[in-house]
Design a protein around this motif. Sequence first.
Motif, PDB file in Angstrom:
ATOM      1  N   ILE A 178       0.395   7.881   4.700  1.00  0.00           N
ATOM      2  CA  ILE A 178       1.755   8.412   4.798  1.00  0.00           C
ATOM      3  C   ILE A 178       1.707   9.911   4.464  1.00  0.00           C
ATOM      4  O   ILE A 178       1.020  10.313   3.529  1.00  0.00           O
ATOM      5  N   GLY A 179       2.397  10.711   5.237  1.00  0.00           N
ATOM      6  CA  GLY A 179       2.501  12.144   4.941  1.00  0.00           C
ATOM      7  C   GLY A 179       3.871  12.479   4.345  1.00  0.00           C
ATOM      8  O   GLY A 179       4.771  11.638   4.272  1.00  0.00           O
TER       9      GLY A 179
ATOM     10  N   CYS B 131      -1.478  16.799  -0.052  1.00  0.00           N
ATOM     11  CA  CYS B 131      -0.784  15.716   0.645  1.00  0.00           C
ATOM     12  C   CYS B 131      -0.583  16.215   2.073  1.00  0.00           C
ATOM     13  O   CYS B 131      -0.311  17.398   2.272  1.00  0.00           O
ATOM     14  N   ASP B 132      -0.717  15.338   3.036  1.00  0.00           N
ATOM     15  CA  ASP B 132      -0.503  15.785   4.423  1.00  0.00           C
ATOM     16  C   ASP B 132       0.981  16.098   4.609  1.00  0.00           C
ATOM     17  O   ASP B 132       1.821  15.235   4.357  1.00  0.00           O
ATOM     18  N   PRO B 133       1.321  17.288   5.077  1.00  0.00           N
ATOM     19  CA  PRO B 133       2.748  17.610   5.275  1.00  0.00           C
ATOM     20  C   PRO B 133       3.338  16.842   6.457  1.00  0.00           C
ATOM     21  O   PRO B 133       4.553  16.771   6.589  1.00  0.00           O
TER      22      PRO B 133
ATOM     23  N   ALA C 275       0.839  -1.214   0.000  1.00  0.00           N
ATOM     24  CA  ALA C 275       0.000   0.000   0.000  1.00  0.00           C
ATOM     25  C   ALA C 275       0.869   1.257   0.000  1.00  0.00           C
ATOM     26  O   ALA C 275       0.627   2.201  -0.759  1.00  0.00           O
ATOM     27  N   CYS C 276       1.949   1.246   0.805  1.00  0.00           N
ATOM     28  CA  CYS C 276       2.769   2.462   0.953  1.00  0.00           C
ATOM     29  C   CYS C 276       3.604   2.740  -0.290  1.00  0.00           C
ATOM     30  O   CYS C 276       3.908   3.901  -0.590  1.00  0.00           O
TER      31      CYS C 276
ATOM     32  N   TYR D 153       8.264   5.272   0.318  1.00  0.00           N
ATOM     33  CA  TYR D 153       6.821   5.251   0.602  1.00  0.00           C
ATOM     34  C   TYR D 153       6.227   6.600   0.225  1.00  0.00           C
ATOM     35  O   TYR D 153       6.863   7.643   0.437  1.00  0.00           O
ATOM     36  N   LYS D 154       4.986   6.564  -0.306  1.00  0.00           N
ATOM     37  CA  LYS D 154       4.442   7.751  -0.956  1.00  0.00           C
ATOM     38  C   LYS D 154       3.413   8.501  -0.125  1.00  0.00           C
ATOM     39  O   LYS D 154       2.496   7.891   0.428  1.00  0.00           O
ATOM     40  N   SER D 155       3.568   9.805  -0.141  1.00  0.00           N
ATOM     41  CA  SER D 155       2.554  10.703   0.423  1.00  0.00           C
ATOM     42  C   SER D 155       1.689  11.134  -0.751  1.00  0.00           C
ATOM     43  O   SER D 155       2.197  11.739  -1.704  1.00  0.00           O
TER      44      SER D 155
END
Length: 382
Positions: free
Chosen positions: A276-277, A238-240, A75-76, A288-290
Amino acid sequence: MESPKSSPSPSSASTPFPCPLNPSPGLPGEFVWSREGPGPLDLVPALDVPVIDLGGFLRGELEETSRAIELVRAACMAHGFFQVIGHGVDLSLIDAAYDATDRVFGMPMSRKVGLRRKEGTFWGYSYAHSDRYSSNLPWKETFTFGFEHNQAKSTRGVVDYFADMVGRDFVHVGWAYQKYCEAAKETGLAIMELIAMSLGVDRGHYSRIFKEGSSIMRCNYYPPCEKEEETMGTGPHCDPTSLTVLHQDGVGGLQVLLDGMWRAVTPRHDAFVINIGDTMMAMTNGVYKSCLHRAVVNKEKERRSLALFMCPPEDHLVAPPPDLLLTTTTKDDDDDDGKVRKYPDFKWGQMLRFTQSQYRADVATLESFINTVSNQTPPKSR
Ligand SMILES: C=C1C[C@]23C[C@H]1CC[C@H]2[C@]1(C)CCC[C@@](C)(C(=O)O)[C@H]1[C@@H]3C(=O)O
Ligand SMILES: O=C(O)CCC(=O)C(=O)O
Ligand SMILES: [Fe+2]
């Protein structure tokens, strides 16, 4: 990119608000997201984000732990979103947090206005961020407060915050949130162990950092909106932060952009949505992706979500673990031993202040932050 406007002068703070979040024939212009309005919402297919059962992992079962690690990794690497069940958080505690949220947003506007975030602070009430922005206002009210992860070091808990800042009649609301934040944080720390193991680094690498950090607890209230297709509850971003532990009520509205398509994350009462942020993406050296996500509103129903944004200490130097640089190569690395750093070191507090004073978080927050900082200070060699 619109930079936040300075907060209104004290006199305008006392101006009665037009309560723009009530349904009205014509949407006030500042709420129309003409470029990015969500458009027809019934076309958004569901994204079957993996639902990972933490039960086996939390009980120390090896096979279940390996399964959870595999699912976290997949998922990440793809979109950074997954849902977790079997987290051990009592659902009555989640329901109590929603009751508390209804109490907060159910206050008369005059009382909420008195709780508006003060310039230079992060906490308090906001409606539509109208004190910070003048266009593309989100169709939501928010209430935000801090939560120290190391409660032994916490000088002032959530209960004190509500008692002192809101009023003695909100002490039990403070308790409900205190218990909720503790439980959601523990779930987040357990997931950080899975993230570390899935990357082949020491199991405690990330959780050790975040045990000394804090969270931004953001309560979102999205009123119904007749013009649901023209506005946004929370715009694309995207969450910082590092790891988001979010619970959404049963209405639905969270969407993730995947392969150019918006995909709905189906609500589950028994699940937390994890993503993930930007800061965690940097801590994994971009492995891993934000990812871009948003929240759309509903013409009939109000919607609520509870987002615990987990952060490292503000003075923590954000960088990937050295082991990771030895074991990962990313597809665009020209350096075949994978040692290339994707992002320079930065202090989390600097990035946080950037989002609160200079930049409205969107899809390019991390990149914009790094450009801003690198233009100000000579690059550090590592
Ligand atoms: C560091 C943060 C800034 C925001 C709250 C936390 C993590 C998410 C960010 C946010 C929700 C992203 C969308 C835009 C934003 C302005 C919002 O709609 O609230 C962001 C938050 C913020 O700046 O208050
Ligand atoms: O309300 C939601 O479902 C998501 C909100 C969000 O992404 C955020 O507050 O960062
Ligand atoms: Fe978000």
